[in-house]
Design an enzyme around this catalytic site. Structure first.
Site, PDB file in Angstrom:
ATOM      1  N   SER A 283       4.158   1.470  13.415  1.00 23.43           N
ATOM      2  CA  SER A 283       4.940   2.529  14.051  1.00 23.43           C
ATOM      3  C   SER A 283       6.222   2.812  13.274  1.00 23.43           C
ATOM      4  O   SER A 283       6.837   1.894  12.725  1.00 23.43           O
ATOM      5  CB  SER A 283       5.306   2.100  15.475  1.00 23.43           C
ATOM      6  OG  SER A 283       6.257   2.986  16.045  1.00 23.43           O
TER       7      SER A 283
ATOM      8  N   TYR B 282       7.033   9.748  12.753  1.00 23.12           N
ATOM      9  CA  TYR B 282       7.695  10.759  13.572  1.00 23.12           C
ATOM     10  C   TYR B 282       8.559  11.576  12.631  1.00 23.12           C
ATOM     11  O   TYR B 282       9.259  11.009  11.784  1.00 23.12           O
ATOM     12  CB  TYR B 282       8.593  10.117  14.645  1.00 23.12           C
ATOM     13  CG  TYR B 282       7.833   9.591  15.833  1.00 23.12           C
ATOM     14  CD1 TYR B 282       7.112  10.460  16.661  1.00 23.12           C
ATOM     15  CD2 TYR B 282       7.835   8.237  16.145  1.00 23.12           C
ATOM     16  CE1 TYR B 282       6.410   9.976  17.759  1.00 23.12           C
ATOM     17  CE2 TYR B 282       7.141   7.742  17.243  1.00 23.12           C
ATOM     18  CZ  TYR B 282       6.432   8.623  18.043  1.00 23.12           C
ATOM     19  OH  TYR B 282       5.745   8.145  19.126  1.00 23.12           O
TER      20      TYR B 282
ATOM     21  N   THR C  82       2.205  11.776  14.036  1.00 24.71           N
ATOM     22  CA  THR C  82       2.116  11.989  15.479  1.00 24.71           C
ATOM     23  C   THR C  82       2.554  13.412  15.804  1.00 24.71           C
ATOM     24  O   THR C  82       3.667  13.813  15.472  1.00 24.71           O
ATOM     25  CB  THR C  82       2.979  10.977  16.243  1.00 24.71           C
ATOM     26  OG1 THR C  82       2.465   9.661  16.001  1.00 24.71           O
ATOM     27  CG2 THR C  82       2.946  11.230  17.746  1.00 24.71           C
TER      28      THR C  82
ATOM     29  N   LYS D  14      -2.476  12.808  14.345  1.00 21.93           N
ATOM     30  CA  LYS D  14      -2.694  11.984  15.533  1.00 21.93           C
ATOM     31  C   LYS D  14      -2.182  12.707  16.782  1.00 21.93           C
ATOM     32  O   LYS D  14      -0.984  12.983  16.893  1.00 21.93           O
ATOM     33  CB  LYS D  14      -1.955  10.649  15.365  1.00 21.93           C
ATOM     34  CG  LYS D  14      -2.046   9.721  16.568  1.00 21.93           C
ATOM     35  CD  LYS D  14      -1.319   8.403  16.278  1.00 21.93           C
ATOM     36  CE  LYS D  14      -1.383   7.439  17.433  1.00 21.93           C
ATOM     37  NZ  LYS D  14      -0.446   7.813  18.527  1.00 21.93           N
TER      38      LYS D  14
ATOM     39  N   HIS E 144      -1.766   9.755  23.276  1.00 23.41           N
ATOM     40  CA  HIS E 144      -0.577   8.901  23.159  1.00 23.41           C
ATOM     41  C   HIS E 144      -0.584   7.817  24.245  1.00 23.41           C
ATOM     42  O   HIS E 144       0.447   7.506  24.840  1.00 23.41           O
ATOM     43  CB  HIS E 144       0.686   9.774  23.279  1.00 23.41           C
ATOM     44  CG  HIS E 144       1.888   9.227  22.558  1.00 23.41           C
ATOM     45  ND1 HIS E 144       2.518   9.911  21.547  1.00 23.41           N
ATOM     46  CD2 HIS E 144       2.586   8.078  22.702  1.00 23.41           C
ATOM     47  CE1 HIS E 144       3.554   9.198  21.116  1.00 23.41           C
ATOM     48  NE2 HIS E 144       3.610   8.086  21.798  1.00 23.41           N
TER      49      HIS E 144
END
Length: 369
Positions: free
Chosen positions: A109, A132, A158, A233, A257
């Site tokens: 992440s 992100y 994402t 994603k 998510h």
């Protein structure tokens, strides 16, 4: 309850709940708003049934596959989950070691409590980096470059989080990163901590830092700053699948998510076929959300997924037993998939077909005939 008594993935959740601080458990466990989708991500799997084939030689089961050109031991990989050191002091480093020893892929992440460099230092392994996109594009450039330098093999972008979903437990708990931890990838940029708020600290952080104007053009921009393949994603529809292909995505992860963003979207397993049909084999389609059994993995593969990613089971097992816990979760899912394949008459992944499962849709179509 000793470790040796754990016989399935779901058992780790209760044990993690007993062990973790309430704020941490709630952060990991919560879905958005009414948590309808959170429940449905699991429930939808239970409505898909098997059509097993018999009298096939299943004395050798081969689960090996290739993901974006990388050989893995099984089509079960680790999804990006934030702040793993809240679960266990070794956090993402333990997860990385467990993934490598299982011969599978870990996705780190952006909001990890271990940096890309630290994770790379645990040793060899195929790792993807979840991204992100921050308002400050120089931060993005730097981060992607660092991931690339640290040997990460793909970017999982994402796309379902222009704003953070409403997770009410986090609001009640005024969720914040524990004081001894930091979002290590952002520490040097002075963005490693969240401000104290009367709300979820993470929701406020996202509102101030994450780019709400992110659009398809940015997927193209990303390809100008990195040569790594980009997985999109958070795609749930045929329409977005078509556009993702047009904009050069290397793969799609069908994801809601972990049911933490928009509530009342369908389960990912219910969206999978629509995406797979539109993809027409032009790029691999993956799934995350609600995978707790080897049978779930088989169902996703039968509906056209190239592989699945697991999230919460990693956090819960990490909380309970560190690296060994994560290893055990991966092993249990592997063993269960192997058994489901044997009992369905599928010696290898390519033997798993759409005809091996029956969905609600199939039953409705059959009734019409």
């Amino acid at each position: 309850m000793g470790m040796e008594m754990i016989t399935n993935v779901s058992e780790y959740e209760r044990l993690a709940k007993e062990k973790l601080p309430k704020m941490v458990y709630d952060y990991y466990a919560s879905g958005a708003e009414d948590q309808w989708t959170l429940n449905e991500n699991r429930e939808a799997f239970s409505r898909i049934l098997f059509r097993p084939r018999v009298l096939i030689d299943v004395s050798h089961i081969n689960m090996a596959t290739n993901i974006l050109g990388f050989d893995v031991s099984m089509p079960i990989m680790i999804a990006p989950t934030a702040m793993q050191k809240m679960a266990h002091p070794e956090g993402e480093l333990a997860t990385a070691r467990a993934a490598a020893s299982a011969g599978t892929i870990m996705t780190l992440s952006s909001w990890a409590t271990s940096s890309v460099e630290r994770v790379n230092s645990v040793g060899p392994g195929i790792r993807f980096f979840q991204l992100y996109v921050y308002k400050d594009r120089n931060i993005v450039r730097q981060l992607v470059k660092r991931a690339e330098m640290a040997g990460f093999k793909a970017i999982a972008l994402t796309v379902d989080t222009p704003r953070l979903g409403r997770r009410e437990a986090d609001i009640k708990n005024r969720f914040n990163l524990p004081p001894h931890l930091v979002l290590e990838n952002f520490a040097a940029l002075d963005l490693g901590k969240m401000d104290k708020t009367d709300d979820s600290g993470l929701a406020s952080y996202v509102a101030s830092q994450v780019d709400q104007s992110l659009c398809w053009e940015d997927v193209r921009w990303l390809q100008t700053i990195t040569s790594l393949p980009i997985l999109v994603k958070g795609v749930m529809t045929a329409e977005d699948t078509r556009i993702a292909i047009e904009y050069g995505a290397a793969g799609i992860i069908v994801s809601n998510h972990g049911a933490r963003q928009l509530d009342y979207v369908p389960a990912t397993i219910s969206c999978l076929e629509e995406v797979v049909r539109e993809a027409k084999g032009r790029l691999p389609v993956f799934l995350d959300g609600g995978v707790r059994r080897g049978t779930d993995v088989f169902k996703a593969l039968a509906l056209g997924a190239a592989g699945v990613f697991i999230g919460r089971p990693v956090l819960y097992s990490l909380a309970v037993d560190g690296e060994a816990g994560v290893r055990k979760v991966l092993q249990m899912l592997r063993d269960e998939l192997e058994l489901a394949m044997a009992l369905s008459g599928c010696p290898s992944l390519r033997d798993i077909t759409r005809a091996h499962v029956v969905t609600d849709g199939d039953r409705i179509r059959r009734a019409r005939l």
